[in-house]
Design an enzyme around this catalytic site. Structure first.
Site, PDB file in Angstrom:
ATOM      1  N   HIS A 160      41.596 -27.494  14.597  1.00 33.90           N
ATOM      2  CA  HIS A 160      40.482 -26.932  14.215  1.00 33.90           C
ATOM      3  C   HIS A 160      39.334 -27.387  15.333  1.00 33.90           C
ATOM      4  CE1 HIS A 160      41.321 -26.937   9.727  1.00 33.90           C
ATOM      5  NE2 HIS A 160      42.083 -26.135  10.373  1.00 33.90           N
ATOM      6  N   GLU A 179      33.650 -21.810  13.670  1.00 34.51           N
ATOM      7  CA  GLU A 179      35.002 -22.776  13.294  1.00 34.51           C
ATOM      8  C   GLU A 179      36.200 -21.922  13.668  1.00 34.51           C
ATOM      9  OE1 GLU A 179      36.957 -25.843  10.071  1.00 34.51           O
ATOM     10  OE2 GLU A 179      37.058 -23.548   9.628  1.00 34.51           O
TER      11      GLU A 179
END
Length: 238
Positions: A160, A179
């Site tokens: 991530h 993200e």
């Protein structure tokens, strides 16, 4: 230094409602049409900027795809998916974090309103795509969590990264956080099914099921590594 995604002061003052009214609209208690229109405009404006941030990243990934294709190199990107968090999901997350449910709180405290998932064939591709993106001068890395090198207790694996990218409008510029989740095909397969299992049950997942999910995650991780070793071996034969 605190990072601000959007400068709400840059939106015309007459179009900006009191953000403290947001919980009221979520509860269905707003009665004045003008207040509703202002809140709706504000929300649409903010979401448009997030969507533009997603398009910026998707365009960069598409260009990298085309460059690899023209150069005759193997493509490190299998598929790209994107999404914007729903108003309900945003409100629930703010409430869970015990933060005010306002537009200002939303844009200043949540990193995953705009999300992109990049699916790669192999683990090494994940880091290659990450490096290619972060080399670009208009992309700034804000946060990185490597759940491949350090998997979650459930067995979940993924890389991530939260990046900040400028979105240029006709008169203003907004730095938007997006993200990006990077996974292999196998990691995505496990994560999607695990999410589906949790989503479809309202009861606590038994420990025996948790152990089985973890075992499957480990098996998939081993398969990922073995497939990459096979791919490297075949490439060395060329």
């Amino acid at each position: 230094m605190e990072t601000i995604i959007l400068n709400l002061d840059e939106i015309a003052a007459e179009d900006v409602p009191d953000t403290a009214e947001l919980p009221a609209i979520l509860n269905g208690t707003i009665t004045k049409p003008d207040d509703f229109y202002k809140l709706a405009f504000e929300y649409q404006h903010i979401m448009m900027i997030y969507e533009s941030g997603i398009k910026q990243i998707e365009t960069k990934l598409d260009i990298l795809n085309k460059e690899n294709k023209i150069s005759g190199r193997r493509n490190p990107i299998e598929t790209v998916k994107s999404r914007i968090k729903s108003p309900e999901s945003i409100a629930n997350k703010l409430q869970k974090k015990q933060l005010p449910i306002t537009f200002e709180s939303m844009v200043n405290n949540l990193d995953d309103i705009a999300g992109i998932r990049v699916i790669c064939p192999y683990i090494s591709d994940i880091y290659s795509v990450r490096d290619m993106l972060l080399k670009q001068p208009d992309i700034k890395l804000i946060l990185e969590k490597d759940y491949i090198k350090n998997p979650k207790e459930s067995g979940y694996r993924s890389l991530h990264i939260v990046v900040e990218i400028p979105v240029y409008l006709s008169e203003t510029t907004h730095n938007v956080r997006v993200e990006i989740q990077l996974r292999t095909i196998a990691m995505d397969f496990w994560a999607c099914l695990e999410h589906e299992l949790h989503y479809k049950t309202t009861t606590r997942v038994p420990e025996s099921v948790r152990r089985e999910l973890y075992r499957v995650a480990e098996t998939i991780a081993m398969t990922d590594r073995e497939m990459e070793e096979i791919a490297i071996e075949l490439q060395n034969l060329d």
